[in-house]
Scaffold this motif. Structure first.
Motif, PDB file in Angstrom:
ATOM      1  N   MET A   1     -35.499  57.521  77.714  1.00 39.22           N
ATOM      2  CA  MET A   1     -36.129  56.975  78.808  1.00 39.22           C
ATOM      3  C   MET A   1     -37.410  57.522  79.643  1.00 39.22           C
ATOM      4  O   MET A   1     -38.371  56.885  79.671  1.00 39.22           O
ATOM      5  CB  MET A   1     -35.303  57.082  80.188  1.00 39.22           C
ATOM      6  N   ARG A   2     -37.442  58.757  79.266  1.00 40.77           N
ATOM      7  CA  ARG A   2     -38.608  59.587  79.751  1.00 40.77           C
ATOM      8  C   ARG A   2     -39.895  59.199  78.788  1.00 40.77           C
ATOM      9  O   ARG A   2     -40.809  59.017  79.339  1.00 40.77           O
ATOM     10  CB  ARG A   2     -38.386  61.235  79.752  1.00 40.77           C
TER      11      ARG A   2
ATOM     12  N   CYS B   1     -37.711  48.383  80.157  1.00 41.97           N
ATOM     13  CA  CYS B   1     -37.852  47.141  80.200  1.00 41.97           C
ATOM     14  C   CYS B   1     -38.123  46.610  81.808  1.00 41.97           C
ATOM     15  O   CYS B   1     -37.972  45.547  82.158  1.00 41.97           O
ATOM     16  CB  CYS B   1     -36.532  46.052  79.809  1.00 41.97           C
ATOM     17  N   GLY B   2     -37.756  47.912  82.505  1.00 47.87           N
ATOM     18  CA  GLY B   2     -38.104  47.736  83.965  1.00 47.87           C
ATOM     19  C   GLY B   2     -36.908  47.123  84.633  1.00 47.87           C
ATOM     20  O   GLY B   2     -36.960  46.382  85.779  1.00 47.87           O
ATOM     21  N   GLY B   3     -35.905  46.884  84.014  1.00 48.22           N
ATOM     22  CA  GLY B   3     -34.587  46.296  84.514  1.00 48.22           C
ATOM     23  C   GLY B   3     -34.267  44.732  84.089  1.00 48.22           C
ATOM     24  O   GLY B   3     -33.398  44.397  84.577  1.00 48.22           O
ATOM     25  N   GLU B   4     -35.043  44.485  83.251  1.00 47.80           N
ATOM     26  CA  GLU B   4     -35.072  42.768  82.893  1.00 47.80           C
ATOM     27  C   GLU B   4     -33.914  42.869  81.812  1.00 47.80           C
ATOM     28  O   GLU B   4     -33.555  41.745  81.663  1.00 47.80           O
ATOM     29  CB  GLU B   4     -36.468  42.455  82.397  1.00 47.80           C
ATOM     30  N   GLY B   5     -33.650  43.816  80.927  1.00 48.73           N
ATOM     31  CA  GLY B   5     -32.859  43.712  80.132  1.00 48.73           C
ATOM     32  C   GLY B   5     -33.328  43.898  78.688  1.00 48.73           C
ATOM     33  O   GLY B   5     -34.434  43.037  78.378  1.00 48.73           O
TER      34      GLY B   5
ATOM     35  N   ASN C   1     -29.094  44.884  77.419  1.00 48.09           N
ATOM     36  CA  ASN C   1     -29.436  43.772  78.316  1.00 48.09           C
ATOM     37  C   ASN C   1     -29.140  43.873  79.895  1.00 48.09           C
ATOM     38  O   ASN C   1     -28.952  42.782  80.338  1.00 48.09           O
ATOM     39  CB  ASN C   1     -29.154  42.356  77.611  1.00 48.09           C
ATOM     40  N   SER C   2     -28.576  44.921  80.088  1.00 48.81           N
ATOM     41  CA  SER C   2     -28.062  45.088  81.466  1.00 48.81           C
ATOM     42  C   SER C   2     -29.177  45.545  82.477  1.00 48.81           C
ATOM     43  O   SER C   2     -28.804  45.063  83.715  1.00 48.81           O
ATOM     44  CB  SER C   2     -26.812  45.921  81.728  1.00 48.81           C
ATOM     45  N   GLY C   3     -30.219  46.074  82.110  1.00 49.47           N
ATOM     46  CA  GLY C   3     -31.280  46.383  82.922  1.00 49.47           C
ATOM     47  C   GLY C   3     -30.955  47.877  83.670  1.00 49.47           C
ATOM     48  O   GLY C   3     -31.856  48.672  84.255  1.00 49.47           O
ATOM     49  N   TRP C   4     -29.592  48.212  83.511  1.00 52.73           N
ATOM     50  CA  TRP C   4     -29.362  49.550  83.666  1.00 52.73           C
ATOM     51  C   TRP C   4     -28.945  50.510  82.556  1.00 52.73           C
ATOM     52  O   TRP C   4     -28.297  49.976  81.670  1.00 52.73           O
ATOM     53  CB  TRP C   4     -28.233  49.574  84.527  1.00 52.73           C
ATOM     54  N   LEU C   5     -29.070  51.756  82.888  1.00 47.55           N
ATOM     55  CA  LEU C   5     -28.635  52.610  81.521  1.00 47.55           C
ATOM     56  C   LEU C   5     -27.646  53.767  82.230  1.00 47.55           C
ATOM     57  O   LEU C   5     -28.041  54.426  83.283  1.00 47.55           O
ATOM     58  CB  LEU C   5     -29.765  53.391  81.114  1.00 47.55           C
TER      59      LEU C   5
ATOM     60  N   CYS D   1     -33.681  50.680  83.854  1.00 47.38           N
ATOM     61  CA  CYS D   1     -34.008  50.790  82.625  1.00 47.38           C
ATOM     62  C   CYS D   1     -35.544  51.039  82.669  1.00 47.38           C
ATOM     63  O   CYS D   1     -36.183  49.947  82.778  1.00 47.38           O
ATOM     64  CB  CYS D   1     -33.414  49.879  81.515  1.00 47.38           C
ATOM     65  N   LEU D   2     -36.138  52.207  82.188  1.00 48.45           N
ATOM     66  CA  LEU D   2     -37.491  52.236  82.357  1.00 48.45           C
ATOM     67  C   LEU D   2     -38.119  51.750  81.031  1.00 48.45           C
ATOM     68  O   LEU D   2     -39.323  51.462  81.090  1.00 48.45           O
ATOM     69  CB  LEU D   2     -37.762  53.558  82.382  1.00 48.45           C
TER      70      LEU D   2
END
Ligand code: DAH
Length: 340
Positions: free
Chosen positions: A316-317, A264-268, A274-278, A261-262
């Motif tokens: 994201m972009r 939060c930088g992966g923090e959630g 809240n997973s850090g991934w999209l 995730c751009l």
């Protein structure tokens, strides 16, 4: 004195009626109200008049009348000039407005255009497809028969004639395979619809971009190569990705391609649940049933397909936290984006 004033008033009215231009009006003003004008002369001649009070009053009335009539005649001339200009203007020219106020591309359009550019460079054609489709295209031809549980994830809006608003761009796969046959490289961006409640990362209307590549000896390696190339070009920087198994009836094997995730930088954060991934680009090797329904010889050809979430990609972009902002119609917010 009184007769002299009446006579001058009469002459003034005639001259005013004849004054058809701004210049003529100005000349009239000078002739009556200027330093050496007729009214000023009248003032000067007051010295020799007996009833100065009444004469002064008459002259003042004349002066006020002359001033206001000249002013309203000038306003009428200006008004007529504008109307004449409008009447004589040639056809309505919309580019004149555009020159003054340029519009801008929607962030999703910017992403679409960039992706089209990237895929065209890799030999893909760009296809357009309907938003209203049949049950066959949206589900049956994608190995999702009636009553298949996969349909539960994709409730949509139905028309009275049984057609529906497409839930994914995959709905064009069948028609495009039938149109071109194999080998095939095509992308088809489009608007999709789902009957869903909205939140920061779900909308009932969103955009996807589907892609297919069918040829001899196409394998997962080709799929990974194209996905990586596409993502690094679209973000213009290194992006962390992960590939994990995913189930979609029209691919086997199927994958979920996630990006870090751009926002939060992966923090959630709420944008990535809240997973850090999209989940950005589900993909997989096209199921033989799907190829067969599209008229492709499954002995000879294999292929991969992907369904890129264009709306997610734009979020994201550009770091847009709430998907609903894209449909907000807020031009001030939407016009600030540029191609990377
Ligand atoms: N159509 C799927 C959806 O919207 C996404 C998808 C998954 C597309 C896998 C594909 C694919 O082409 O191979 O949920």
């Amino acid at each position: 004195m009184k007769e002299r004033i009446e006579q001058l008033k009469k002459e003034f009215s005639e001259a005013l009626a004849a004054a058809a231009t701004e210049e003529a009006l100005e000349a009239l003003r000078v002739a009556y109200l200027g330093k050496k004008g007729a009214i000023t002369d009248l003032m000067k001649s007051l010295r020799d008049v007996e009833d100065k009070k009444s004469a002064g009053q008459w002259i003042n009335e004349f002066k006020t009348l002359a001033e206001s009539e000249i002013a309203s005649a000038a306003a009428a001339l200006k008004d007529a000039a504008i109307k004449a200009q409008i009447r004589s203007a040639k056809k309505f020219n919309p580019t004149l407005i555009a020159e003054r106020e340029l519009g801008s591309y929607h962030p999703i359009t910017l992403c679409t255009k960039d992706l089209e550019e990237i895929f065209m460079g890799m030999g893909f054609t760009i296809e357009d497809y309907a938003e209203i489709v049949g049950d066959y295209e949206c589900f049956e031809a994608l190995n999702i028969p009636k009553h298949h549980p996969a349909r539960d994830m994709q409730d949509t809006y139905y028309l009275e004639n049984g057609q529906l608003l497409k839930t994914h761009t995959s709905a064009a796969q069948n028609a495009i395979m039938k149109k071109y046959g194999a080998p095939l490289r095509a992308i088809f961006p489009g608007r999709c619809f789902r009957n869903e409640s909205t939140d920061a990362c779900h909308e009932n209307t969103f955009f996807q971009m589907e892609g297919m590549m069918i040829d001899e000896n196409i394998s997962i390696s080709n799929l990974i190569y194209f996905m990586k190339t596409m993502l690094s070009q679209v973000f213009k920087r290194d992006i962390k990705v992960r590939l994990r198994p995913g189930f979609f009836p029209f691919v086997e094997p199927g994958f979920e391609l996630d990006i870090n995730c751009l926002i939060c930088g992966g923090e959630g954060c709420p944008s990535c649940k809240n997973s850090g991934w999209l989940e950005l680009c589900p993909c997989g090797m096209i199921h033989p049933n799907v190829l067969r329904d599209g008229g492709i010889d499954t002995e000879k050809y294999t292929g991969f397909a992907f369904g890129l979430g264009l709306t997610r990609l734009a979020m994201m972009r550009y770091g847009v936290k709430d998907i609903r902002d894209f449909n907000s119609g807020n031009l001030k917010a939407l016009s600030q984006f540029k191609s990377l």
